[in-house]
Design an enzyme around this catalytic site. Structure first.
Site, PDB file in Angstrom:
ATOM      1  N   SER A   1      -5.262  -1.726  -7.029  1.00 55.12           N
ATOM      2  CA  SER A   1      -4.635  -0.752  -6.130  1.00 55.12           C
ATOM      3  C   SER A   1      -5.310   0.604  -6.300  1.00 55.12           C
ATOM      4  CB  SER A   1      -3.146  -0.607  -6.441  1.00 55.12           C
ATOM      5  OG  SER A   1      -2.652   0.568  -5.820  1.00 55.12           O
TER       6      SER A   1
ATOM      7  N   HIS B   1      -6.240  -3.364  -2.734  1.00 59.09           N
ATOM      8  CA  HIS B   1      -4.887  -3.083  -2.264  1.00 59.09           C
ATOM      9  C   HIS B   1      -4.779  -1.597  -1.880  1.00 59.09           C
ATOM     10  CE1 HIS B   1      -0.509  -3.992  -2.267  1.00 59.09           C
ATOM     11  NE2 HIS B   1      -0.348  -2.790  -2.810  1.00 59.09           N
TER      12      HIS B   1
ATOM     13  N   ASP C   1      -2.225   1.301  -0.656  1.00 51.95           N
ATOM     14  CA  ASP C   1      -0.811   1.668  -0.580  1.00 51.95           C
ATOM     15  C   ASP C   1      -0.611   2.839   0.364  1.00 51.95           C
ATOM     16  OD1 ASP C   1       0.610  -0.054  -2.439  1.00 51.95           O
ATOM     17  OD2 ASP C   1      -0.667   0.850  -3.981  1.00 51.95           O
TER      18      ASP C   1
ATOM     19  N   MET D   1       2.041   5.359   2.166  1.00 51.05           N
ATOM     20  CA  MET D   1       3.405   5.904   2.014  1.00 51.05           C
ATOM     21  C   MET D   1       3.609   7.052   2.994  1.00 51.05           C
ATOM     22  SD  MET D   1       3.595   6.011  -2.134  1.00 51.05           S
ATOM     23  CE  MET D   1       2.999   4.644  -3.127  1.00 51.05           C
TER      24      MET D   1
ATOM     25  N   HIS E   1      -0.655  -2.317   2.232  1.00 53.50           N
ATOM     26  CA  HIS E   1       0.780  -2.363   1.932  1.00 53.50           C
ATOM     27  C   HIS E   1       1.431  -1.142   2.564  1.00 53.50           C
ATOM     28  CE1 HIS E   1       4.026  -2.160  -1.498  1.00 53.50           C
ATOM     29  NE2 HIS E   1       4.545  -2.480  -0.328  1.00 53.50           N
TER      30      HIS E   1
ATOM     31  N   MET F   1       4.288   1.111   3.168  1.00 53.25           N
ATOM     32  CA  MET F   1       5.609   1.572   2.744  1.00 53.25           C
ATOM     33  C   MET F   1       5.996   2.680   3.716  1.00 53.25           C
ATOM     34  SD  MET F   1       4.891   1.427  -1.331  1.00 53.25           S
ATOM     35  CE  MET F   1       3.119   1.405  -1.065  1.00 53.25           C
TER      36      MET F   1
ATOM     37  N   MET G   1       8.212  -6.998  -4.795  1.00 50.01           N
ATOM     38  CA  MET G   1       8.018  -5.763  -5.565  1.00 50.01           C
ATOM     39  C   MET G   1       8.584  -5.959  -6.975  1.00 50.01           C
ATOM     40  SD  MET G   1       6.362  -3.633  -3.656  1.00 50.01           S
ATOM     41  CE  MET G   1       6.373  -2.331  -4.891  1.00 50.01           C
TER      42      MET G   1
ATOM     43  N   GLY H   1       6.880   3.239  -4.297  1.00 50.81           N
ATOM     44  CA  GLY H   1       6.713   4.679  -4.137  1.00 50.81           C
ATOM     45  C   GLY H   1       5.829   5.343  -5.181  1.00 50.81           C
TER      46      GLY H   1
ATOM     47  N   GLY I   1       3.018   4.692  -8.665  1.00 45.23           N
ATOM     48  CA  GLY I   1       2.301   3.873  -9.624  1.00 45.23           C
ATOM     49  C   GLY I   1       2.789   4.182 -11.031  1.00 45.23           C
ATOM     50  N   GLY I   2       2.383   3.381 -11.975  1.00 42.06           N
ATOM     51  CA  GLY I   2       2.632   3.663 -13.375  1.00 42.06           C
ATOM     52  C   GLY I   2       4.030   3.358 -13.877  1.00 42.06           C
TER      53      GLY I   2
ATOM     54  N   ASP J   1       3.684  -6.739  -7.233  1.00 39.71           N
ATOM     55  CA  ASP J   1       3.173  -5.378  -7.144  1.00 39.71           C
ATOM     56  C   ASP J   1       4.053  -4.447  -7.961  1.00 39.71           C
ATOM     57  OD1 ASP J   1       2.055  -2.995  -6.409  1.00 39.71           O
ATOM     58  OD2 ASP J   1       2.485  -3.175  -4.267  1.00 39.71           O
ATOM     59  N   GLY J   2       3.437  -3.867  -9.006  1.00 42.71           N
ATOM     60  CA  GLY J   2       4.141  -2.878  -9.811  1.00 42.71           C
ATOM     61  C   GLY J   2       4.228  -3.284 -11.274  1.00 42.71           C
ATOM     62  N   GLY J   3       3.611  -2.483 -12.130  1.00 42.61           N
ATOM     63  CA  GLY J   3       3.698  -2.739 -13.565  1.00 42.61           C
ATOM     64  C   GLY J   3       2.938  -3.971 -14.016  1.00 42.61           C
TER      65      GLY J   3
ATOM     66  N   GLY K   1      -2.734  -1.285 -10.499  1.00 45.47           N
ATOM     67  CA  GLY K   1      -3.215   0.072 -10.253  1.00 45.47           C
ATOM     68  C   GLY K   1      -3.568   0.775 -11.537  1.00 45.47           C
ATOM     69  N   SER K   2      -2.540   1.347 -12.203  1.00 42.98           N
ATOM     70  CA  SER K   2      -2.824   2.171 -13.381  1.00 42.98           C
ATOM     71  C   SER K   2      -3.399   1.360 -14.535  1.00 42.98           C
ATOM     72  CB  SER K   2      -1.589   2.951 -13.814  1.00 42.98           C
ATOM     73  OG  SER K   2      -0.455   2.150 -13.756  1.00 42.98           O
TER      74      SER K   2
END
Ligand code: DX5
Ligand code: ZN
Length: 221
Positions: free
Chosen positions: A11, A36, A38, A40, A70, A72, A139, A144, A146-147, A174-176, A196-197
């Site tokens: 991401s 990916h 993102d 927003m 993606h 959002m 999700m 909303g 990252g990290g 997606d996420g973490g 991502g992060s």
């Protein structure tokens, strides 16, 4: 249908935007074939991030990649054409973002992209009984930012989602996602892992890519 091979989708939300091209090349050199993006809108989720111009810029790099967009954003049906024109391969919209989900999914396919539908952590999975999607996005954090930390109950939801959509359909998380959480998500049935992060925030994104890919069970990390 046979199960899909697991893949990692870096991401770019966590990338250094001043060096976006170089950062994307680095993860592509490491093996990534999906990027990916993102998007927003400051309404569906509080932050703003990026728009179709970023997809066009990534396409101009002429890399062998799929662009996984993606959205959002509220009322995504008003924006999907812009992202298809900018080079999106897949466009994922949120089930919570429009009352016209079936229409929006049809529109995405008519534009020549595959269509994904995402659900937030608190959204029931019933929507996937009513829709035929190419990709289901579960999700694993609240959308909303990252990290954030992977929500611990996510594997149970991923497992229920996989049972609902069957094998042979992309199930994205997606996420973490990192080398510790990719394994449990894979074991629960995920096939596409957004990171991502854990990637772009690492000292060595290529090494991190290989570690996450190995944890996710990718055949060629
Ligand atoms: C969050 C975005 C994610 C985000 C993931 O709303 O949809 O794609 O970039 O970031 P990490 O991997 O840092 O959790
Ligand atoms: Zn995302």
């Amino acid at each position: 249908m046979p199960a899909l091979q697991p893949r990692i989708a870096p991401s770019i939300l966590a990338a250094d935007f001043a060096h976006l091209g170089a950062q994307v090349r680095e993860v592509v050199d490491a093996g990534a074939r999906v990027i990916h993006v993102d998007v927003m809108d400051g309404h569906f989720v509080p932050p703003f991030s990026m728009g179709p111009q970023v997809c066009s810029a990534l396409r101009a790099l002429e890399l062998d990649i799929e662009l996984d967009v993606h959205l959002m954003v509220e009322r995504p049906e008003r924006h999907v054409a812009d992202f298809a024109s900018a080079g999106a391969s897949n466009i994922t919209i949120h089930a919570e973002a429009t009352p016209h989900l079936n229409y929006a999914v049809q529109q995405i396919r008519e534009l020549g992209c595959t269509a994904g539908v995402a659900v937030c952590p608190s959204t029931p999975l019933d929507v996937y009984r009513e829709l035929d999607v190419d990709l289901a996005l579960c999700m694993t954090v609240n959308p909303g930012w990252g990290g954030q930390a992977f929500i611990p109950s996510s594997p149970d939801k991923i497992r229920r989602l996989r049972a609902l959509i069957g094998d042979g359909r992309e199930l994205e998380v997606d996420g973490g996602i990192d080398a510790a959480t990719a394994g449990p998500a894979a074991e629960a049935g995920a096939t596409l892992f957004v990171a991502g992060s854990a990637l772009f925030g690492a000292d060595d994104p290529a090494a991190s890519y290989h570690a996450i890919a190995a944890a996710a069970g990718c055949s060629q990390p």
